[in-house]
Design a protein around this motif. Sequence first.
Motif, short mmCIF file in Angstrom:
data_model
loop_
_atom_site.label_atom_id
_atom_site.label_comp_id
_atom_site.label_asym_id
_atom_site.label_seq_id
_atom_site.Cartn_x
_atom_site.Cartn_y
_atom_site.Cartn_z
N SER A 146 22.80 -8.35 -64.97
CA SER A 146 23.16 -9.09 -66.19
C SER A 146 22.58 -8.46 -67.43
CB SER A 146 22.63 -10.52 -66.09
OG SER A 146 23.30 -11.19 -65.06
N TYR A 147 21.35 -8.03 -67.32
CA TYR A 147 20.78 -7.37 -68.50
C TYR A 147 19.78 -6.32 -68.06
CZ TYR A 147 16.86 -10.59 -67.76
OH TYR A 147 15.83 -11.28 -67.22
N VAL A 148 19.62 -5.36 -68.95
CA VAL A 148 18.61 -4.30 -68.71
C VAL A 148 17.82 -4.15 -69.98
CG1 VAL A 148 18.22 -1.89 -68.05
CG2 VAL A 148 20.19 -3.16 -67.12
N ALA A 149 16.54 -3.96 -69.83
CA ALA A 149 15.71 -3.69 -71.04
C ALA A 149 14.63 -2.70 -70.67
CB ALA A 149 15.09 -4.99 -71.53
N ILE A 150 14.45 -1.77 -71.59
CA ILE A 150 13.36 -0.81 -71.37
C ILE A 150 12.25 -1.18 -72.35
CG2 ILE A 150 12.70 1.64 -71.34
CD1 ILE A 150 15.66 2.29 -71.03
N LEU A 151 11.11 -1.30 -71.82
CA LEU A 151 9.97 -1.64 -72.68
C LEU A 151 8.92 -0.54 -72.60
CD1 LEU A 151 10.65 -4.53 -70.83
CD2 LEU A 151 9.55 -5.33 -72.94
N ASP A 152 8.27 -0.33 -73.74
CA ASP A 152 7.23 0.70 -73.69
C ASP A 152 5.94 0.10 -73.16
OD1 ASP A 152 6.55 0.61 -77.29
OD2 ASP A 152 6.17 -0.87 -75.68
N ALA A 153 4.93 0.88 -73.23
CA ALA A 153 3.66 0.42 -72.65
C ALA A 153 3.11 -0.79 -73.36
CB ALA A 153 2.64 1.58 -72.70
N GLU A 154 3.57 -0.97 -74.60
CA GLU A 154 3.09 -2.13 -75.37
C GLU A 154 4.07 -3.29 -75.33
OE1 GLU A 154 2.71 1.11 -77.07
OE2 GLU A 154 0.80 1.05 -76.01
N SER A 155 4.97 -3.18 -74.42
CA SER A 155 5.98 -4.23 -74.19
C SER A 155 6.92 -4.42 -75.34
CB SER A 155 5.31 -5.59 -73.89
OG SER A 155 4.56 -5.49 -72.74
N ARG A 156 7.10 -3.35 -76.08
CA ARG A 156 8.10 -3.39 -77.15
C ARG A 156 9.41 -2.91 -76.56
NH1 ARG A 156 4.10 -0.93 -81.05
NH2 ARG A 156 4.72 0.93 -79.90
N ILE A 157 10.46 -3.66 -76.90
CA ILE A 157 11.76 -3.27 -76.32
C ILE A 157 12.22 -1.98 -76.96
CG2 ILE A 157 14.20 -3.89 -76.14
CD1 ILE A 157 13.32 -6.78 -75.87
N LEU A 158 12.47 -0.99 -76.15
CA LEU A 158 12.99 0.28 -76.66
C LEU A 158 14.50 0.23 -76.69
CD1 LEU A 158 10.60 2.60 -74.65
CD2 LEU A 158 10.48 2.15 -77.08
N ALA A 159 15.03 -0.33 -75.66
CA ALA A 159 16.49 -0.50 -75.61
C ALA A 159 16.81 -1.64 -74.67
CB ALA A 159 17.17 0.78 -75.13
N GLN A 160 17.91 -2.29 -74.96
CA GLN A 160 18.33 -3.37 -74.06
C GLN A 160 19.82 -3.51 -74.12
OE1 GLN A 160 19.59 -6.54 -74.58
NE2 GLN A 160 19.47 -6.80 -76.79
N SER A 161 20.29 -4.13 -73.05
CA SER A 161 21.72 -4.43 -73.01
C SER A 161 21.91 -5.79 -72.31
CB SER A 161 22.48 -3.33 -72.25
OG SER A 161 23.82 -3.75 -72.04
N GLY A 162 22.55 -6.66 -73.01
CA GLY A 162 22.93 -7.95 -72.41
C GLY A 162 21.82 -8.94 -72.23
N MET A 163 20.70 -8.62 -72.83
CA MET A 163 19.59 -9.53 -72.61
C MET A 163 19.72 -10.76 -73.47
SD MET A 163 15.69 -8.47 -72.31
CE MET A 163 14.52 -9.45 -71.49
#
Lengths: 548, 124
Positions: free
Chosen positions: A84-101
């Motif tokens: 349903s959704y994908v999200a990439i987060l960096d080490a500081e839990s900042r979303i780098l990219a997401q789709s459908g979240m």
Amino acid sequence: MRKRLGITGKLVVSSVGIFATLWLAMTLYSVHQFQQLLYEQNVRRTEAQILNWIEANISQITITRDPGSLDRLVRELRSKHAISYVAILDAESRILAQSGMPASLTDQGPAPQVAGITSRLRVIRDSGGRRFFEVVTPVKSSGTGMSSDLDSVFELAAGNAAAAHIRTGIDGREINRDLMRLAPRHIMLYSLLVFIALAIDIALASRVAKPVKTMARVAKQISAGNLSERVRRGLELGDEVGELARNFNQMADRLAENREEMNALYADLERKVAERTLELEDANRRLQELDKLKSDFLSTVSHELRTPLTSIKGFAQILLDSPLDEPTTRRYLDIIDKESDRLTRLISDLLDLAKIERHEMSWTMVNGDLREIVSKAVSSLVALGKIQQVRFDFVPSHPLPVCVDTDRIQQVVTNLLGNAIKFSSESGRIEIRMEERTSSGPRDAHPGRYVSVAVSDKGPGIPREERERIFTKFYQGPRTQPRRSGTGLGLAISREIVTHHGGEIWVESELRSGSTFYFTVPLRPEPEELADSAKARREEREGECGKR
Amino acid sequence: MRKKVMVCDDDLYVIELLCRIAREEGFDAISAEDGKEGLRLAREQLPDVLFLDMMMDGKDGLEVCRELKSNSATRQIYVIMLSAMGQSTDAESGYRAGADQYDTKPFSPRLVRKKLHELLDTDP
């Protein structure tokens, strides 16, 4: 009002309850298991896909971090199967990219730090309540950390922190949809089986219950008193129910039998009581009669004894006190004389009767010829001037040997002749007939050889109802003379004498055509006939015979 | 007027005895041999004393006594019941039937004479 549940009802209700509960449990469990399975499948698949994808794009994710590429990557991943959704987060839990979240999930706060080896799964909900299965996968520069080889493990253990996290969410509804697709068929199948099982169960239960219900109904009727009812179903069963049915019928049979017996016994008892009551009433009546007879007898005896005494006493005193002429004096003295005789005869007769009845009489039994005894009696009466004419109708020409008390038998003949004279007219003829016979008389208790003596007169005759009564004590009969001359005891004594000898005495008579009195005496068997002829010869010599 | 004595008994000697005694003592005497005749005669002649035998064939003494005593015309007849039966209950029966006296046989003629004078000499 709810009707009470019968046995079938109970069985059905409980069976349905159990099966329903079972079914529900099974369903819930199945569903849950299915869910778990599907869910695991999904998750595993998703995980696998994520891993591959991460492996393929590791450098992009961890090093390059080109936003455009990242966007493209996340979309790519998402486009794959059911994510349903994908999200990439960096080490500081900042979303780098997401789709459908969903928006609500982006603000979830810091993603859980996955310090562990593999991805972490959690269930999260968005603001709308939608459920997601979220896989959080750590990504290290060295790789996903998901490889299972021991190097990575030790690397992680050394504290190699994740460079990025991948959050992938699987919509719960996806899983449910699959579930909905797969489960019903499965559920329907075993529901059918459950239903069949339930049906069979109910059918069996009913089969067991039916005879029981029948028995309950029959029992109710029997207890109400209708003992003819029986169980007709279930008798053939081989189990306890069948036994119960058969035994039940047996019991009912036994009950019915018992009741029959009881009724019969009761009826019998009642009959016996009625019989016994009748017997007792009868006996009581007879006792009372006897009592009355006894007092009557005493009254009569007293009367008979006092009557001559009255004359004797009365005339004696008159003779003493009154002036009388010669003829009157003679007459009165004559009366005294005759009445004294009468009294004497009476007393003598009474004593005889008493002795005979008490078996205190002493009999002198001797051998004799009955013809002689009879002719002697006749001669005595002729000598007394009592009879003018007696005809011997038939006297056998051969001797009639008998064993008798001569005087007593003579007394009987005298009595009968005396009665005949008394009741005949002046010119009337008296006939005597003797003959042998094979029975003792009307009663004929002991067949044998007897001789009978018949005394007939042409008197008034005796009516049928009197023929037995005349042999009773003090019977006087119709009075033809002003003064009773007899004692009324003659026939009674005669009967006792004849009975003692083993014979019978009776009368045959028709009104107005005279009477014939019979008595029988057993013939003495010939000396040769006696078993002990020595005894017989001795008896001949001594003159005694038979029993005393 | 001479007093009348009646004897009712089926024993002819008793009749002869009692009648002779009565006549010797100066009374008239009549007799009957059974109950039926006795009743008739008593009603007709109305004796002063009646000697009645208790046991007779047909109507016995008790019956005769009852009937005489229940009738106003004959009630005053003095009934002497005679019995030869010797039962203790006879006296009872006699008195219950209304007899004025009860006596057993055999009787003594001397006592009878005495009794008659007692009963019949009182009023003129």
